[in-house]
Structures are given as structure tokens and as C-alpha cells.
Design a protein around this motif. Sequence first.
Motif, PDB file in Angstrom:
ATOM      1  N   HIS A 166       0.814  -1.211   0.000  1.00 27.97           N
ATOM      2  CA  HIS A 166       0.000   0.000   0.000  1.00 27.97           C
ATOM      3  C   HIS A 166       0.851   1.267   0.000  1.00 27.97           C
ATOM      4  CE1 HIS A 166      -2.245  -3.221   2.167  1.00 27.97           C
ATOM      5  NE2 HIS A 166      -3.187  -2.862   1.322  1.00 27.97           N
ATOM      6  N   ASN A 187      -2.517   6.528   3.517  1.00 32.48           N
ATOM      7  CA  ASN A 187      -3.584   6.773   4.491  1.00 32.48           C
ATOM      8  C   ASN A 187      -3.457   8.157   5.122  1.00 32.48           C
ATOM      9  OD1 ASN A 187      -1.254   6.342   5.905  1.00 32.48           O
ATOM     10  ND2 ASN A 187      -2.077   4.781   7.285  1.00 32.48           N
ATOM     11  N   ASN A 206       1.459  12.715   9.821  1.00 31.83           N
ATOM     12  CA  ASN A 206       0.262  12.810   8.990  1.00 31.83           C
ATOM     13  C   ASN A 206       0.020  14.249   8.533  1.00 31.83           C
ATOM     14  OD1 ASN A 206      -0.431  13.726  11.532  1.00 31.83           O
ATOM     15  ND2 ASN A 206      -2.242  12.432  11.746  1.00 31.83           N
TER      16      ASN A 206
END
Length: 222
Positions: A166, A187, A206
Motif C-alpha cells: 500500500h 492513508n 500525517n
Amino acid sequence: MSSNLVTALQRSLDMECNSINELEVSEHEFSAGFEKKMKKLIHRREKPYFQFICTAGRRAACVAGALVVISASAFSVKAVRESVYDFIENNFSDHQVVTVKDDEESPTTIENEYQITKLPEGFKQTEHYTSDVGIYSVYSSQDDNKFIVFEQFTKQTYNVSFDNEHTTVENITDDNGQIYRVYDHGNGECTFVWDNGKYIMQISGNLNKDEMLDLCRSTKMK
């Protein structure tokens, strides 16, 4: 293996299990200090950055686990070994193990500690661990659940596994010619890895890639 031998082994196993069940188990009261540490650990596991936190012990466990996986995979999947600048990437069917080329001139211990000098507004350091071969710092934003994890490694100990099912990989070069290996986990999280000449630096978080690059460029020696 004969059926008689299988039966004998089964009976022996049953006897062992029965003897264990018959043992008296005494109750144990854990100390207040132990209970406090467990509550803190449970609280930390709820944090979004928990998967990136690497204390010296956890890093060693991860490396040991990766070696087991690699050994097992070697029987069925041949690793594809690639050299990318100073990094060696061993690609397997579902993960990639990244190490660094041998460098006898680089320090074998952390002689100079580095840190992020320009944090985004609202971030503060919430975790910090040091060892002879690594530095691990976590920065959190209480407002929007954002996080940053900074790690510094000696070249000899850098050994990290990434999910390559991924994750996409690219190289980014800044205005000073510094090359960053960027792992986009798909993600909303990504990891920047680079060699500053003496140590391997790694920043995960993130934030968007431009913000992450700014963090990398602001990393300076204390």
C-alpha cells in the motif's frame, strides 16, 4: 510416522495438559507502580502515532521479528535487492526491508543529537527516548490529532520494514541537493528518510509532504 507413535504422543500430550490444569494458581497482586505503567501503556496505544513510536527495546523486537519474516520468506519468495543512493532495499511480496550501505567512517554511537527546530504551530513534544544508537521523539497537536515522529539512527543499526503493498516510494531533492527517500503510506501518513552524512534521519507523520519536507530541512544539531 506410524499410527502407534502418533497415538503415544497424543496420550503423552493429554497427560501434560491434564497435569497443568490440576495446578493450583495463586492470586497475585500487582504493585501500584506496575499498575501505573500499564495504564500509561494502554493510554499510549490509543494514540494515532503509536505504530511509529520506537523505543530501543521495541526497535530491537521489530528487527528480530523482521529477521524471522525474512528468513521464512526466503524459502518461498526471492528478495529483489536494490541500491538507492545510500540505502539497500530488499523487496519481498508484502514488505520491504531497508538498511544502509556499510560505512566504516560513520559514528557507531550517537555523538551529536539532532532535533526538529521549526515545529508547526500548536505542536509540542510529548515523548522522548534516547539510547547509544538512537533518538526517538514524538510531537503531538492536541487540536486536530496530528502527529510527528522524529528518529535518528546510527547507520549500522538502521533496519526498518515498510509495507510495500500500500506504500508508494519516491525521491525528493531539496535546493541544497539533499536527497530524501519518501514513503507514502496511502492513508494520509508518510515517512521521509535521509542520510545527512553521519546519521540516518527519519520523520513520520500525517502532515502533507511540503510540511514534512520543511520539518526535514529544519532538522539541526542541538
